[in-house]
Motif scaffolding. Structure first.
Motif, mmCIF file in Angstrom:
data_model
loop_
_atom_site.group_PDB
_atom_site.id
_atom_site.type_symbol
_atom_site.label_atom_id
_atom_site.label_comp_id
_atom_site.label_asym_id
_atom_site.label_seq_id
_atom_site.Cartn_x
_atom_site.Cartn_y
_atom_site.Cartn_z
ATOM 1 N N SER A 1 23.501 57.494 34.707
ATOM 2 C CA SER A 1 23.750 56.229 33.732
ATOM 3 C C SER A 1 24.495 56.900 33.206
ATOM 4 O O SER A 1 24.896 57.876 32.685
ATOM 5 N N GLN A 2 25.331 56.470 31.802
ATOM 6 C CA GLN A 2 25.990 56.040 31.019
ATOM 7 C C GLN A 2 25.291 56.026 29.105
ATOM 8 O O GLN A 2 25.355 54.870 29.009
ATOM 9 N N TYR A 3 26.804 56.755 28.204
ATOM 10 C CA TYR A 3 25.068 56.700 27.063
ATOM 11 C C TYR A 3 26.514 56.507 26.314
ATOM 12 O O TYR A 3 27.272 57.424 26.559
ATOM 13 N N GLU B 1 27.386 60.900 30.578
ATOM 14 C CA GLU B 1 26.706 60.431 31.571
ATOM 15 C C GLU B 1 25.931 61.338 32.218
ATOM 16 O O GLU B 1 25.582 62.963 32.608
ATOM 17 N N ILE C 1 24.913 52.755 28.366
ATOM 18 C CA ILE C 1 25.792 50.851 28.483
ATOM 19 C C ILE C 1 24.643 50.502 29.134
ATOM 20 O O ILE C 1 24.056 50.567 29.574
ATOM 21 N N GLN C 2 25.063 49.160 28.957
ATOM 22 C CA GLN C 2 24.116 48.751 29.521
ATOM 23 C C GLN C 2 25.811 47.972 30.317
ATOM 24 O O GLN C 2 26.520 47.583 30.742
ATOM 25 N N VAL C 3 24.997 47.793 31.908
ATOM 26 C CA VAL C 3 25.741 47.289 33.010
ATOM 27 C C VAL C 3 25.613 46.169 33.609
ATOM 28 O O VAL C 3 24.424 45.828 33.980
ATOM 29 N N TYR C 4 26.172 44.958 33.586
ATOM 30 C CA TYR C 4 26.019 43.853 34.744
ATOM 31 C C TYR C 4 26.579 43.728 35.915
ATOM 32 O O TYR C 4 27.357 44.519 35.750
ATOM 33 N N PRO C 5 25.609 43.744 36.845
ATOM 34 C CA PRO C 5 25.773 43.035 38.578
ATOM 35 C C PRO C 5 27.764 42.380 37.703
ATOM 36 O O PRO C 5 27.808 41.228 37.186
ATOM 37 N N GLN C 6 28.153 43.007 39.363
ATOM 38 C CA GLN C 6 29.923 41.955 38.911
ATOM 39 C C GLN C 6 29.510 41.001 39.942
ATOM 40 O O GLN C 6 29.086 40.833 41.241
#
Length: 117
Positions: free
Chosen positions: A2-4, A85, A111-116
């Protein structure tokens, strides 16, 4: 992994009062942090002082309102960031705890990850 985002806050007046030697020491501390963080450090930068900020908002009618200055006035200003990361929040916090922030502190945000689509 994950990323921060690690947001670095500090007292701008204190930074502005640094002697050249104190400023060099701070830069050296950040270089040391970058070595410690290694591959977990995915990037980062310092920010110009809040006096250079421009804030963009929308009023109740949806009109754009542009003002000089930061989004919010605060004693400690956002002065820079690192993108880390790490396998989890605990690991990111352990790395971020080593970020030099002599006149403030740091905030760690996933970091919020949204589906592409």
């Amino acid at each position: 992994m994950s990323q921060y985002l690690v947001l670095i806050y500090g007292d701008e007046a204190a930074y502005a009062a640094y002697s050249p030697a104190e400023f060099d020491d701070m830069l050296a501390a950040h270089r040391t942090f970058q070595q410690i963080a290694g591959d977990a450090n995915r990037g980062g930068q310092a920010l110009q002082p809040t006096a250079t900020a421009t804030t963009i908002r929308h009023d109740a009618n949806g009109e754009v309102v542009i003002t000089d200055g930061p989004f919010a006035e605060a004693k400690e200003a956002l002065g820079g960031y690192y993108l880390l990361e790490a396998p989890d929040l605990d690991a990111a916090i352990a790395i971020a705890a080593r970020v030099p922030a002599p006149t403030g502190g740091v905030e760690v945000r996933p970091i919020q990850v949204y589906p592409q689509s």
